[in-house]
Design a protein around this motif. Structure first.
Motif, PDB file in Angstrom:
ATOM      1  N   ARG A   1      25.105  54.279  21.096  1.00 16.61           N
ATOM      2  CA  ARG A   1      24.086  53.090  20.725  1.00 16.61           C
ATOM      3  C   ARG A   1      24.576  51.572  21.322  1.00 16.61           C
ATOM      4  O   ARG A   1      23.792  50.689  21.421  1.00 16.61           O
ATOM      5  CB  ARG A   1      24.012  52.937  19.078  1.00 16.61           C
ATOM      6  CG  ARG A   1      23.142  53.987  18.555  1.00 16.61           C
ATOM      7  CD  ARG A   1      23.279  54.098  16.933  1.00 16.61           C
ATOM      8  NE  ARG A   1      22.945  52.906  16.623  1.00 16.61           N
ATOM      9  CZ  ARG A   1      22.934  52.530  15.039  1.00 16.61           C
ATOM     10  NH1 ARG A   1      23.568  53.639  14.254  1.00 16.61           N
ATOM     11  NH2 ARG A   1      22.637  51.287  14.545  1.00 16.61           N
ATOM     12  N   THR A   2      25.933  51.473  21.614  1.00 19.45           N
ATOM     13  CA  THR A   2      26.224  50.163  21.798  1.00 19.45           C
ATOM     14  C   THR A   2      27.039  50.275  23.144  1.00 19.45           C
ATOM     15  O   THR A   2      26.993  48.916  23.696  1.00 19.45           O
ATOM     16  CB  THR A   2      27.388  49.754  20.719  1.00 19.45           C
ATOM     17  OG1 THR A   2      28.642  50.804  20.851  1.00 19.45           O
ATOM     18  CG2 THR A   2      26.777  49.919  19.355  1.00 19.45           C
ATOM     19  N   ALA A   3      27.697  51.106  23.711  1.00 13.18           N
ATOM     20  CA  ALA A   3      28.376  51.017  24.908  1.00 13.18           C
ATOM     21  C   ALA A   3      27.639  51.206  26.059  1.00 13.18           C
ATOM     22  O   ALA A   3      27.006  52.236  26.497  1.00 13.18           O
ATOM     23  CB  ALA A   3      29.509  52.079  24.941  1.00 13.18           C
ATOM     24  N   PRO A   4      27.864  50.400  27.200  1.00 17.33           N
ATOM     25  CA  PRO A   4      26.885  50.321  28.317  1.00 17.33           C
ATOM     26  C   PRO A   4      27.288  51.444  29.154  1.00 17.33           C
ATOM     27  O   PRO A   4      28.263  51.852  29.271  1.00 17.33           O
ATOM     28  CB  PRO A   4      27.481  49.069  29.411  1.00 17.33           C
ATOM     29  CG  PRO A   4      28.048  47.947  28.255  1.00 17.33           C
ATOM     30  CD  PRO A   4      28.496  48.948  27.231  1.00 17.33           C
ATOM     31  N   GLY A   5      26.284  52.190  29.721  1.00 21.94           N
ATOM     32  CA  GLY A   5      26.406  53.329  30.557  1.00 21.94           C
ATOM     33  C   GLY A   5      26.587  54.466  29.842  1.00 21.94           C
ATOM     34  O   GLY A   5      26.730  55.634  30.581  1.00 21.94           O
TER      35      GLY A   5
ATOM     36  N   ASP B   1      18.922  47.496  16.763  1.00 18.66           N
ATOM     37  CA  ASP B   1      19.249  48.037  18.170  1.00 18.66           C
ATOM     38  C   ASP B   1      18.377  48.769  18.771  1.00 18.66           C
ATOM     39  O   ASP B   1      17.746  49.385  18.356  1.00 18.66           O
ATOM     40  CB  ASP B   1      20.876  48.378  18.356  1.00 18.66           C
ATOM     41  CG  ASP B   1      20.774  49.812  17.529  1.00 18.66           C
ATOM     42  OD1 ASP B   1      20.473  50.820  18.099  1.00 18.66           O
ATOM     43  OD2 ASP B   1      21.289  49.593  16.235  1.00 18.66           O
ATOM     44  N   VAL B   2      18.297  48.715  20.107  1.00 16.27           N
ATOM     45  CA  VAL B   2      17.261  49.424  20.961  1.00 16.27           C
ATOM     46  C   VAL B   2      18.094  50.167  22.181  1.00 16.27           C
ATOM     47  O   VAL B   2      18.642  49.303  22.798  1.00 16.27           O
ATOM     48  CB  VAL B   2      16.061  48.526  21.347  1.00 16.27           C
ATOM     49  CG1 VAL B   2      14.957  49.427  21.968  1.00 16.27           C
ATOM     50  CG2 VAL B   2      15.398  47.853  20.035  1.00 16.27           C
ATOM     51  N   MET B   3      17.590  51.338  22.420  1.00 17.39           N
ATOM     52  CA  MET B   3      18.103  52.075  23.536  1.00 17.39           C
ATOM     53  C   MET B   3      16.935  52.647  24.327  1.00 17.39           C
ATOM     54  O   MET B   3      16.120  53.397  23.676  1.00 17.39           O
ATOM     55  CB  MET B   3      19.032  53.017  23.312  1.00 17.39           C
ATOM     56  CG  MET B   3      19.376  53.979  24.523  1.00 17.39           C
ATOM     57  SD  MET B   3      21.106  54.890  24.262  1.00 17.39           S
ATOM     58  CE  MET B   3      20.023  56.321  23.278  1.00 17.39           C
ATOM     59  N   ALA B   4      16.673  52.371  25.567  1.00 15.61           N
ATOM     60  CA  ALA B   4      15.533  53.063  26.378  1.00 15.61           C
ATOM     61  C   ALA B   4      16.305  53.654  27.609  1.00 15.61           C
ATOM     62  O   ALA B   4      16.976  53.078  28.182  1.00 15.61           O
ATOM     63  CB  ALA B   4      14.718  51.906  26.891  1.00 15.61           C
TER      64      ALA B   4
ATOM     65  N   VAL C   1      14.477  54.204  21.533  1.00 14.04           N
ATOM     66  CA  VAL C   1      14.594  54.465  20.169  1.00 14.04           C
ATOM     67  C   VAL C   1      15.169  53.203  19.577  1.00 14.04           C
ATOM     68  O   VAL C   1      16.232  52.692  20.074  1.00 14.04           O
ATOM     69  CB  VAL C   1      15.537  55.576  19.863  1.00 14.04           C
ATOM     70  CG1 VAL C   1      15.757  55.603  18.334  1.00 14.04           C
ATOM     71  CG2 VAL C   1      14.963  56.931  20.366  1.00 14.04           C
ATOM     72  N   ALA C   2      14.553  52.709  18.438  1.00 10.86           N
ATOM     73  CA  ALA C   2      15.187  51.679  17.687  1.00 10.86           C
ATOM     74  C   ALA C   2      15.669  52.100  16.253  1.00 10.86           C
ATOM     75  O   ALA C   2      15.385  53.051  15.650  1.00 10.86           O
ATOM     76  CB  ALA C   2      14.033  50.380  17.467  1.00 10.86           C
TER      77      ALA C   2
END
Length: 807
Positions: free
Chosen positions: A56-60, A690-693, A725-726
């Protein structure tokens, strides 16, 4: 303390005193400040596991929920994986207080064994990281735990929510006097699961007793975990569309028990010299129970028992079996020919449509390490040198059996009994196979490493690192000892020196430019060595066989990073490229349709990562974007019977596909976007979102990227679709030490899949078993099968409510 992490070198430049800059090179035993997440970040996200926090939080970081359990995800960082699934190529190393958590047998990472309430912070080291040893091809995750000095007081937390989920945890910490301090925590997780047959529970405990003197710190750590997880994995697309809670087959159970005892010490011998060391012992016990469809039964005649089979059934006391007329048209779930063939020891491998797979793994590991940090002047320049030594020895015992069975109408597998009940190769059948494994493996590794940081000027710094590893593996087969085809006996030795170098230039405050090159390697795991003989291919994950030597995987990474820092904000952009040679790949055997592990030319993972954060008063914003171009750079042939472009003699038959340079690696999305906002609306109220696409990714089985469904023999696409997903949360603090919180995951209840795989399907669209979906053509006695796309469905909207009380 503001961290400026150096990619690939794990070096952190910290402006921590008024006297200037202190260089700290992160190493397995080091204690640099967290760069990925802190305990406060984990509290704010209310993630159910450390893996979820990273996703959810770490880039990549992306996820493949192949196992279908929230505590058993596969996570990938820039295309390299840390997974709990045995046989998955592992490309990340995970350390907990200097102890490497990748398990000796298979190098897997069991996220369910790590209590997140014990974690003070996480570092995610990017790029090949040689000082972290084996498996750090794509980086390393470094976890540090809490102690009684930094986390005093008592904390209790409980929550409950959708699908029977309930969690409870408690921790206490403080100083005991005489230099001693103690931190302890325990938690329990349980849920019914949102899919059928998917209850799980996990209990974990952690304690850390420390003593501090004027120049010395010693910590004694203990960890215990007992988990019982059900993850029912992938589901065929038509059945998933009809009912997202449905499963393909069951059970799919994993039980883990683990214990860890570790001693870690640090002594500051002088203003310039610091010594660190640790000793640890851990034990892991894993048992799995999997009910699977037997693909060898597809295309066979499973229905009306013949005269000999009816006689065997009657002699064994069975009644109610059909005397005539049973067929695929009137029988959705056949079983009588399966039972009879197990009694007769004839062809249960072809007449039983289910397999009951059991495995047990016992692992013990003992090891330790030493580090010496020396700060000095080299030609009038500030220099910081770390020398390290690591020694680890492990023993593992892996046992596996496969029992034939038949599928019930709820798609669970019921095992049969009789002389031919187990897949041991003794059946009177030309296609009988032996799925037994009884393997003892010993692994010893020695690592010597160094990391040096030389400050050439206030604006320019050079970092060098390197590690020499020597790994001894010794496999002994209790079923077929002696070596040669079909035997697991082997004792290869692997050696490698991996270097790294980086330059950092800081022309003005707030601007830093870094360039780095590094190399890391991993030796083959015992399970890969146990299935590497082309003359004796195996059916992963159900068997091991044969054992020619495999070469080490070597990854070389180049990174260029720009960091910008201002008042209340920061941003960075990184270009990265990792070229891996001798990757280990599971390839097809044309003769048998099975396969084996072998070294595979080259792969490449390259791209761009952009991230930033900003604080505006009560509002904190974070965002990241990762472009990942992950491709094969060499040609290869792999199994592709479910791929429409295979070289099969006709559609629906087994065949192979050809990978060409430039084809994209499966299960790795090209684009990932993450954004998060946290608003401290009032002293007593905070809100977060938080949102991840994620873009779509090619399915496993579509390594050539060319599969196209025809609606007859091949159903479903060759890739998963993109998704977004949010998640939202709220915290209320009606009293100073009392917090109420609520979390909504998948806020908009999106239907999505985090991964996909091509495969033959045993069921029709109504969920009835179908052995022969097509009457013909018949080629070499075989009939065509129906293949489809299987997806790893994401969880629907879930709501969780809880409270936290701190004393």
């Amino acid at each position: 303390m503001v961290l400026l992490p150096l990619p690939a070198m794990a070096a952190d430049l910290t402006d921590s005193t008024a006297d200037g800059e202190i260089v700290v090179v992160a190493t397995p035993l080091g204690d640099a400040a967290p760069t990925a997440s802190t305990a406060q970040d984990i509290d704010a996200s209310r993630a159910v596991s450390l893996a979820e926090q990273l996703v959810r939080t770490a880039p990549g970081v992306t996820v493949n929920e192949i196992q279908g359990n929230p505590l058993q995800p596969d996570i990938s960082y820039r295309g390299f994986t840390a997974s709990p699934l045995l046989g998955t190529p592992q490309g990340l190393s995970v350390f907990l207080d200097g102890v490497r958590m990748n398990q000796p047998f298979g190098e897997v990472v069991s996220w369910d064994l790590i209590p997140q309430a014990a974690i003070a912070g996480m570092d995610l080291v990017s790029g090949a990281a040689p000082q972290f040893g084996r498996n750090a091809l794509g980086g390393a995750l470094v976890l540090r735990t809490k102690d009684g000095r930094s986390d005093p007081g008592v904390r209790l937390q409980a929550s409950g929510g959708s699908f029977g989920r309930a969690t409870v945890s408690g921790s206490a910490g403080g100083q005991l006097g005489g230099g001693f301090d103690l931190f302890a925590t325990a938690d329990h997780f349980r849920e019914d699961g949102w899919r059928a047959y998917s209850p799980s529970h996990a209990s974990r405990g952690f304690a850390r007793l420390g003593w501090s003197g004027p120049a010395t710190r010693i910590d004694l750590t203990g960890l215990y975990a007992d988990t019982d997880l059900n993850g029912n994995g992938l589901q065929e697309q038509r059945l998933l569309a009809a009912d997202r809670r449905s499963i393909y087959t069951a059970p799919d159970n994993t039980r883990n028990r683990a214990g860890l005892i570790a001693v870690k010490g640090q002594h500051r011998a002088s203003d310039r010299l610091t010594l660190r060391g640790n000793l640890f012992w851990r034990r892991l016990r894993t048992a799995t129970l999997n009910g699977d469809a037997n693909d060898e039964a597809l295309g066979q005649s499973l229905y009306q028992p013949n005269a000999a089979e009816r006689a065997a059934l009657a002699a064994a006391g069975y009644s109610g079996f059909p005397l005539a007329g049973e067929s695929q048209a009137n029988t959705a779930f056949p079983r009588w020919r399966c039972i009879a063939n197990a009694l007769l020891n004839e062809e249960p491998n072809e007449k039983c449509n289910g397999l009951f797979n059991r495995s047990r793994t016992e692992q013990d590991e003992l090891g330790g390490g030493l580090e010496a940090d020396w700060s000095s002047s080299l030609g009038g320049l500030d220099n910081h040198l770390t020398l390290g030594l690591s020694v680890v020895h492990s023993r593992a015992h892996f046992i596996q059996t496969s029992q034939f069975g038949y599928l019930m109408d709820d798609r669970t597998v019921f095992p049969v009994s009789g002389p031919g009940a187990f897949a041991d190769g003794t059946q009177n059948s030309e296609n009988a196979f032996d799925a037994r494994v009884d393997l003892r493996a010993r692994t010893s590794s020695l690592g010597v490493y160094l990391a040096d940081s030389l400050t050439l000027s206030p604006q320019l710094r050079v970092d060098l690192a390197g590690r020499y590893d020597r790994t001894w593996l010794r496999n002994r087969d209790a079923i077929t000892p002696g070596g040669g085809t079909g035997s697991l006996d082997s004792q290869p030795v692997y050696t490698r020196f991996n270097p790294a170098a980086a330059v950092q230039w800081q022309p003005t405050p707030g601007i830093a430019l870094r360039a780095a090159w590094s190399q890391a390697s991993r030796a083959p795991s015992a399970i890969e060595l146990g299935c590497s003989d082309p003359a004796s291919p195996c059916r992963l994950p159900n068997a091991l066989a044969g054992d020619p030597p495999l070469r080490q995987v070597v990854a070389r990474t180049a990174e260029l990073r720009l960091d910008l820092t201002g008042r209340g904000w920061s941003a960075s952009a990184t270009l990265f490229r990792t070229a891996s040679s001798d990757d280990i790949l599971f390839v097809s055997s044309q003769a048998s349709g099975y396969g084996y592990f072998r070294n595979f030319g080259q792969t490449r993972r390259q791209g761009l990562a952009i991230e930033g954060h900003a604080d505006w008063g009560a509002l904190r914003l974070q965002a990241s974007y990762t472009l990942l171009d992950a491709t094969y750079r060499s040609g290869e042939q792999v199994g592709g019977g479910a791929n429409s472009t295979s070289d099969a003699p006709a559609p629906g038959f087994d065949g192979a596909i050809t990978i060409r340079p430039g084809d994209r690696l499966p299960l790795l999305p090209r684009h990932t976007v993450k954004a998060a906002a946290r608003w401290q609306a009032a002293r007593w109220l905070s809100l977060d979102l938080d949102v991840m696409a994620v873009s779509g990714a090619y399915a496993r089985g579509n390594e050539n990227n060319r599969h196209q469904p025809d609606g007859v023999y091949f159903l479903g696409p060759g890739r998963s679709a993109g998704y977004a997903v949010a998640n939202a949360g709220i915290e209320l603090r009606p009293a100073p030490r009392f917090t109420l919180f609520a979390t909504v995951r998948n806020l908009f209840d999106r239907h999505y899949a985090s991964g996909a795989q091509l495969g033959a399907t045993a069921f029709d669209s109504q969920g009835r078993f179908v052995a022969r979906p097509f009457a013909g053509p018949v080629i070499a006695g075989e009939r065509p099968l129906l293949s489809s796309t299987f997806f790893a469905p994401g969880a629907p909207r879930t709501i969780e409510l809880g409270l936290r009380w701190m004393l």
